[in-house]
Design a protein around this motif. Structure first.
Motif, PDB file in Angstrom:
ATOM      1  N   ILE A 105      42.038  17.781 -43.563  1.00  0.00           N
ATOM      2  CA  ILE A 105      42.713  18.972 -44.095  1.00  0.00           C
ATOM      3  C   ILE A 105      41.961  19.506 -45.308  1.00  0.00           C
ATOM      4  CG2 ILE A 105      44.805  19.800 -45.250  1.00  0.00           C
ATOM      5  CD1 ILE A 105      46.399  17.884 -43.482  1.00  0.00           C
ATOM      6  N   PHE A 106      41.538  18.580 -46.170  1.00  0.00           N
ATOM      7  CA  PHE A 106      40.777  18.977 -47.357  1.00  0.00           C
ATOM      8  C   PHE A 106      39.489  19.686 -46.954  1.00  0.00           C
ATOM      9  CE2 PHE A 106      37.690  18.052 -50.754  1.00  0.00           C
ATOM     10  CZ  PHE A 106      38.366  18.648 -51.828  1.00  0.00           C
ATOM     11  N   TYR A 107      38.838  19.175 -45.920  1.00  0.00           N
ATOM     12  CA  TYR A 107      37.607  19.796 -45.430  1.00  0.00           C
ATOM     13  C   TYR A 107      37.879  21.180 -44.841  1.00  0.00           C
ATOM     14  CZ  TYR A 107      33.714  20.737 -42.265  1.00  0.00           C
ATOM     15  OH  TYR A 107      32.680  21.329 -41.598  1.00  0.00           O
ATOM     16  N   PHE A 108      38.975  21.275 -44.093  1.00  0.00           N
ATOM     17  CA  PHE A 108      39.308  22.539 -43.430  1.00  0.00           C
ATOM     18  C   PHE A 108      39.515  23.663 -44.454  1.00  0.00           C
ATOM     19  CE2 PHE A 108      42.463  25.539 -41.755  1.00  0.00           C
ATOM     20  CZ  PHE A 108      41.823  25.957 -40.601  1.00  0.00           C
ATOM     21  N   PHE A 109      40.198  23.358 -45.552  1.00  0.00           N
ATOM     22  CA  PHE A 109      40.492  24.381 -46.555  1.00  0.00           C
ATOM     23  C   PHE A 109      39.347  24.588 -47.556  1.00  0.00           C
ATOM     24  CE2 PHE A 109      44.840  23.376 -45.208  1.00  0.00           C
ATOM     25  CZ  PHE A 109      45.334  24.653 -45.006  1.00  0.00           C
ATOM     26  N   ASN A 110      38.315  23.751 -47.451  1.00  0.00           N
ATOM     27  CA  ASN A 110      37.169  23.904 -48.350  1.00  0.00           C
ATOM     28  C   ASN A 110      35.860  23.915 -47.549  1.00  0.00           C
ATOM     29  OD1 ASN A 110      38.385  23.454 -51.307  1.00  0.00           O
ATOM     30  ND2 ASN A 110      39.351  21.989 -49.898  1.00  0.00           N
ATOM     31  N   MET A 111      35.943  24.466 -46.348  1.00  0.00           N
ATOM     32  CA  MET A 111      34.825  24.409 -45.414  1.00  0.00           C
ATOM     33  C   MET A 111      33.561  25.066 -45.968  1.00  0.00           C
ATOM     34  SD  MET A 111      34.866  25.449 -41.378  1.00  0.00           S
ATOM     35  CE  MET A 111      36.393  24.528 -41.163  1.00  0.00           C
ATOM     36  N   GLU A 112      33.708  26.174 -46.641  1.00  0.00           N
ATOM     37  CA  GLU A 112      32.526  26.883 -47.147  1.00  0.00           C
ATOM     38  C   GLU A 112      31.788  26.047 -48.185  1.00  0.00           C
ATOM     39  OE1 GLU A 112      33.482  30.731 -48.577  1.00  0.00           O
ATOM     40  OE2 GLU A 112      34.192  31.482 -46.628  1.00  0.00           O
ATOM     41  N   GLU A 113      32.543  25.394 -49.063  1.00  0.00           N
ATOM     42  CA  GLU A 113      31.908  24.557 -50.079  1.00  0.00           C
ATOM     43  C   GLU A 113      31.177  23.372 -49.436  1.00  0.00           C
ATOM     44  OE1 GLU A 113      34.864  25.727 -50.176  1.00  0.00           O
ATOM     45  OE2 GLU A 113      35.183  26.764 -52.078  1.00  0.00           O
ATOM     46  N   PHE A 114      31.787  22.821 -48.381  1.00  0.00           N
ATOM     47  CA  PHE A 114      31.192  21.668 -47.711  1.00  0.00           C
ATOM     48  C   PHE A 114      29.935  22.026 -46.930  1.00  0.00           C
ATOM     49  CE2 PHE A 114      35.277  19.613 -48.464  1.00  0.00           C
ATOM     50  CZ  PHE A 114      34.890  18.314 -48.735  1.00  0.00           C
ATOM     51  N   GLU A 115      29.760  23.304 -46.632  1.00  0.00           N
ATOM     52  CA  GLU A 115      28.607  23.715 -45.844  1.00  0.00           C
ATOM     53  C   GLU A 115      27.340  23.857 -46.681  1.00  0.00           C
ATOM     54  OE1 GLU A 115      28.372  23.918 -42.551  1.00  0.00           O
ATOM     55  OE2 GLU A 115      30.414  23.124 -42.570  1.00  0.00           O
ATOM     56  N   THR A 116      27.446  23.737 -47.984  1.00  0.00           N
ATOM     57  CA  THR A 116      26.256  23.826 -48.832  1.00  0.00           C
ATOM     58  C   THR A 116      25.427  22.565 -48.702  1.00  0.00           C
ATOM     59  OG1 THR A 116      27.366  22.886 -50.769  1.00  0.00           O
ATOM     60  CG2 THR A 116      27.502  25.276 -50.476  1.00  0.00           C
ATOM     61  N   THR A 117      24.111  22.715 -48.846  1.00  0.00           N
ATOM     62  CA  THR A 117      23.201  21.585 -48.665  1.00  0.00           C
ATOM     63  C   THR A 117      23.474  20.465 -49.658  1.00  0.00           C
ATOM     64  OG1 THR A 117      21.481  23.067 -47.841  1.00  0.00           O
ATOM     65  CG2 THR A 117      20.788  20.884 -48.597  1.00  0.00           C
ATOM     66  N   ASN A 118      23.707  20.806 -50.910  1.00  0.00           N
ATOM     67  CA  ASN A 118      23.932  19.790 -51.938  1.00  0.00           C
ATOM     68  C   ASN A 118      25.160  18.935 -51.634  1.00  0.00           C
ATOM     69  OD1 ASN A 118      21.696  20.511 -53.430  1.00  0.00           O
ATOM     70  ND2 ASN A 118      22.829  21.920 -54.761  1.00  0.00           N
ATOM     71  N   ILE A 119      26.256  19.579 -51.237  1.00  0.00           N
ATOM     72  CA  ILE A 119      27.480  18.842 -50.919  1.00  0.00           C
ATOM     73  C   ILE A 119      27.259  17.934 -49.726  1.00  0.00           C
ATOM     74  CG2 ILE A 119      29.858  19.046 -50.134  1.00  0.00           C
ATOM     75  CD1 ILE A 119      29.490  19.717 -53.045  1.00  0.00           C
ATOM     76  N   LYS A 120      26.554  18.430 -48.727  1.00  0.00           N
ATOM     77  CA  LYS A 120      26.290  17.613 -47.538  1.00  0.00           C
ATOM     78  C   LYS A 120      25.456  16.388 -47.892  1.00  0.00           C
ATOM     79  CE  LYS A 120      26.661  21.168 -43.968  1.00  0.00           C
ATOM     80  NZ  LYS A 120      25.958  21.910 -42.912  1.00  0.00           N
ATOM     81  N   ASN A 121      24.467  16.592 -48.759  1.00  0.00           N
ATOM     82  CA  ASN A 121      23.645  15.460 -49.185  1.00  0.00           C
ATOM     83  C   ASN A 121      24.456  14.444 -49.983  1.00  0.00           C
ATOM     84  OD1 ASN A 121      21.333  16.443 -47.978  1.00  0.00           O
ATOM     85  ND2 ASN A 121      20.660  17.562 -49.806  1.00  0.00           N
TER      86      ASN A 121
END
Length: 211
Positions: A105-121
Protein backbone atom coordinates in the motif's frame (compact mmCIF):
# COMPACT_ATOMS: atom_id res chain seq x y z
CA UNK A 1 11.75 -40.63 43.66
CA UNK A 2 14.28 -38.73 41.58
CA UNK A 3 15.11 -40.29 38.22
CA UNK A 4 18.70 -41.33 37.59
CA UNK A 5 20.78 -40.08 34.64
CA UNK A 6 20.43 -43.54 33.06
CA UNK A 7 16.64 -43.37 33.33
CA UNK A 8 16.58 -39.87 31.87
CA UNK A 9 18.80 -41.12 29.05
CA UNK A 10 16.33 -43.93 28.36
CA UNK A 11 13.51 -41.39 28.03
CA UNK A 12 15.73 -39.46 25.62
CA UNK A 13 16.26 -42.55 23.48
CA UNK A 14 12.53 -43.32 23.39
CA UNK A 15 11.68 -39.76 22.33
CA UNK A 16 14.35 -39.96 19.63
CA UNK A 17 12.79 -43.20 18.40
CA UNK A 18 9.46 -41.36 18.12
CA UNK A 19 11.03 -38.71 15.91
CA UNK A 20 11.42 -36.02 18.56
CA UNK A 21 14.77 -34.69 17.42
CA UNK A 22 13.91 -31.02 17.85
CA UNK A 23 15.70 -29.91 20.99
CA UNK A 24 12.93 -27.64 22.27
CA UNK A 25 10.19 -30.25 21.98
CA UNK A 26 12.46 -32.95 23.38
CA UNK A 27 13.35 -30.90 26.47
CA UNK A 28 9.77 -29.90 27.21
CA UNK A 29 8.25 -33.35 26.70
CA UNK A 30 11.09 -35.09 28.54
CA UNK A 31 10.51 -32.83 31.55
CA UNK A 32 6.78 -33.61 31.52
CA UNK A 33 7.31 -37.36 31.18
CA UNK A 34 10.02 -37.43 33.89
CA UNK A 35 7.78 -35.50 36.29
CA UNK A 36 4.82 -37.79 35.63
CA UNK A 37 6.97 -40.88 36.18
CA UNK A 38 8.36 -39.48 39.44
CA UNK A 39 4.82 -38.76 40.66
CA UNK A 40 3.64 -42.29 39.86
CA UNK A 41 6.65 -43.84 41.58
CA UNK A 42 6.13 -41.68 44.64
CA UNK A 43 2.35 -41.76 44.98
CA UNK A 44 1.51 -45.24 43.67
CA UNK A 45 4.77 -47.07 44.40
CA UNK A 46 5.27 -48.02 40.76
CA UNK A 47 8.68 -49.07 39.52
CA UNK A 48 10.35 -46.94 36.89
CA UNK A 49 9.51 -49.40 34.12
CA UNK A 50 5.87 -49.63 35.20
CA UNK A 51 5.51 -45.87 35.42
CA UNK A 52 7.28 -45.40 32.09
CA UNK A 53 4.82 -47.74 30.36
CA UNK A 54 1.82 -45.93 31.87
CA UNK A 55 3.09 -42.46 30.99
CA UNK A 56 4.10 -43.38 27.42
CA UNK A 57 0.66 -44.89 26.89
CA UNK A 58 -0.86 -41.53 27.81
CA UNK A 59 1.47 -39.76 25.36
CA UNK A 60 1.01 -42.36 22.61
CA UNK A 61 -1.40 -40.39 20.40
CA UNK A 62 0.79 -37.27 20.57
CA UNK A 63 3.96 -39.13 19.59
CA UNK A 64 2.61 -40.88 16.47
CA UNK A 65 4.72 -40.05 13.41
CA UNK A 66 2.94 -38.35 10.51
CA UNK A 67 3.82 -36.43 7.36
CA UNK A 68 2.57 -33.05 6.22
CA UNK A 69 3.21 -31.42 2.86
CA UNK A 70 2.89 -28.03 4.59
CA UNK A 71 5.83 -28.78 6.89
CA UNK A 72 8.06 -31.13 4.91
CA UNK A 73 7.82 -33.69 2.11
CA UNK A 74 11.02 -35.44 3.24
CA UNK A 75 10.54 -35.95 6.98
CA UNK A 76 7.95 -37.32 9.37
CA UNK A 77 7.14 -35.59 12.65
CA UNK A 78 5.26 -36.46 15.81
CA UNK A 79 1.66 -35.26 15.89
CA UNK A 80 2.43 -32.84 18.73
CA UNK A 81 5.24 -31.30 16.66
CA UNK A 82 3.13 -30.99 13.52
CA UNK A 83 0.22 -29.37 15.34
CA UNK A 84 2.45 -26.84 17.07
CA UNK A 85 4.37 -25.91 13.91
CA UNK A 86 1.13 -25.55 11.93
CA UNK A 87 -0.17 -23.07 14.54
CA UNK A 88 3.10 -21.15 14.31
CA UNK A 89 2.90 -21.04 10.51
CA UNK A 90 -0.57 -19.51 10.69
CA UNK A 91 0.83 -16.88 13.07
CA UNK A 92 3.95 -16.29 10.95
CA UNK A 93 2.02 -16.01 7.71
CA UNK A 94 -0.43 -13.58 9.31
CA UNK A 95 2.49 -11.33 10.26
CA UNK A 96 4.04 -11.72 6.82
CA UNK A 97 0.77 -10.90 5.07
CA UNK A 98 0.21 -7.82 7.25
CA UNK A 99 3.71 -6.45 6.64
CA UNK A 100 3.52 -7.26 2.94
CA UNK A 101 0.17 -5.50 2.54
CA UNK A 102 1.41 -2.41 4.41
CA UNK A 103 4.53 -2.22 2.22
CA UNK A 104 2.48 -2.73 -0.94
CA UNK A 105 0.00 0.00 0.00
CA UNK A 106 2.85 2.35 0.88
CA UNK A 107 4.43 1.63 -2.50
CA UNK A 108 1.15 2.13 -4.35
CA UNK A 109 0.61 5.61 -2.90
CA UNK A 110 4.25 6.61 -3.38
CA UNK A 111 4.89 4.94 -6.72
CA UNK A 112 6.46 7.97 -8.39
CA UNK A 113 9.03 8.40 -5.63
CA UNK A 114 9.89 4.70 -5.76
CA UNK A 115 10.51 4.88 -9.50
CA UNK A 116 13.56 7.12 -9.07
CA UNK A 117 16.94 5.48 -9.56
CA UNK A 118 18.30 6.50 -6.15
CA UNK A 119 15.33 5.04 -4.25
CA UNK A 120 15.54 1.81 -6.22
CA UNK A 121 19.23 1.50 -5.45
CA UNK A 122 18.59 2.17 -1.75
CA UNK A 123 15.89 -0.50 -1.69
CA UNK A 124 18.13 -2.96 -3.46
CA UNK A 125 20.97 -2.34 -1.00
CA UNK A 126 18.56 -2.64 1.95
CA UNK A 127 17.16 -6.00 0.85
CA UNK A 128 20.69 -7.23 0.12
CA UNK A 129 21.93 -6.20 3.57
CA UNK A 130 18.97 -7.97 5.22
CA UNK A 131 19.58 -11.08 3.13
CA UNK A 132 23.31 -11.12 3.98
CA UNK A 133 22.46 -10.69 7.66
CA UNK A 134 20.10 -13.67 7.49
CA UNK A 135 22.87 -15.60 5.72
CA UNK A 136 25.24 -14.93 8.62
CA UNK A 137 22.62 -16.18 11.10
CA UNK A 138 22.06 -19.30 9.00
CA UNK A 139 25.81 -19.91 9.08
CA UNK A 140 25.86 -19.61 12.88
CA UNK A 141 23.01 -22.11 13.14
CA UNK A 142 24.81 -24.54 10.82
CA UNK A 143 27.89 -24.55 13.08
CA UNK A 144 25.93 -26.46 15.72
CA UNK A 145 24.21 -29.74 14.92
CA UNK A 146 21.61 -29.29 17.67
CA UNK A 147 18.37 -28.71 15.80
CA UNK A 148 15.32 -27.02 17.27
CA UNK A 149 11.96 -26.47 15.64
CA UNK A 150 12.92 -22.80 15.49
CA UNK A 151 16.17 -23.43 13.61
CA UNK A 152 14.17 -25.63 11.22
CA UNK A 153 11.65 -22.82 10.70
CA UNK A 154 14.45 -20.28 10.28
CA UNK A 155 16.03 -22.43 7.57
CA UNK A 156 12.72 -22.65 5.69
CA UNK A 157 12.27 -18.88 5.86
CA UNK A 158 15.88 -18.35 4.80
CA UNK A 159 15.36 -20.55 1.74
CA UNK A 160 12.32 -18.50 0.73
CA UNK A 161 14.20 -15.24 1.30
CA UNK A 162 17.06 -16.60 -0.82
CA UNK A 163 14.69 -17.37 -3.70
CA UNK A 164 13.11 -13.91 -3.51
CA UNK A 165 16.48 -12.16 -3.32
CA UNK A 166 18.08 -14.11 -6.18
CA UNK A 167 15.04 -13.49 -8.35
CA UNK A 168 15.41 -9.82 -7.51
CA UNK A 169 19.10 -9.83 -8.46
CA UNK A 170 18.54 -11.85 -11.63
CA UNK A 171 15.85 -9.48 -12.87
CA UNK A 172 18.33 -6.62 -12.63
CA UNK A 173 21.62 -8.11 -13.80
CA UNK A 174 20.31 -10.65 -16.31
CA UNK A 175 17.30 -8.92 -17.80
CA UNK A 176 18.63 -5.40 -17.35
CA UNK A 177 15.63 -4.09 -15.42
CA UNK A 178 15.33 -2.77 -11.90
CA UNK A 179 14.23 -5.36 -9.33
CA UNK A 180 10.55 -5.56 -8.55
CA UNK A 181 9.53 -3.87 -5.30
CA UNK A 182 7.33 -6.84 -4.39
CA UNK A 183 10.28 -9.22 -4.15
CA UNK A 184 12.02 -6.80 -1.80
CA UNK A 185 8.85 -6.55 0.25
CA UNK A 186 8.83 -10.33 0.69
CA UNK A 187 12.41 -10.32 2.01
CA UNK A 188 11.61 -7.47 4.41
CA UNK A 189 8.32 -9.06 5.55
CA UNK A 190 9.97 -12.37 6.43
CA UNK A 191 12.90 -10.69 8.21
CA UNK A 192 11.29 -10.14 11.68
CA UNK A 193 9.89 -13.68 11.68
CA UNK A 194 13.34 -15.10 10.92
CA UNK A 195 14.91 -13.03 13.70
CA UNK A 196 12.30 -14.32 16.17
CA UNK A 197 13.05 -17.94 15.20
CA UNK A 198 16.80 -17.37 15.57
CA UNK A 199 16.42 -15.85 19.06
CA UNK A 200 14.21 -18.73 20.25
CA UNK A 201 16.72 -21.22 18.87
CA UNK A 202 19.57 -19.57 20.80
CA UNK A 203 17.49 -19.56 23.99
CA UNK A 204 16.99 -23.32 23.86
CA UNK A 205 20.66 -23.90 23.08
CA UNK A 206 21.59 -21.96 26.21
CA UNK A 207 19.10 -23.98 28.22
CA UNK A 208 20.76 -27.20 27.07
CA UNK A 209 24.16 -25.93 28.14
CA UNK A 210 22.75 -25.18 31.59
CA UNK A 211 21.14 -28.59 31.87
Amino acid sequence: MKLTPAQISKIDDILGYHGLHFLDFKLEIKDHIATQIEDLCKNQNNTFEEALTIVLKAWESSLVLKESIWISTKRSFSVIVLNTIKKRYIYYNSIFLLVFIVLSIFYFFNMEEFETTNIKNIMFVTSTVLFLFLSSLQYLISLNKQETSYSYEFSRIYKMATIFWFFDVASYFVRGIYPNILWKAMVVAYFPIAIYCFIKHIQFKKRLNIV
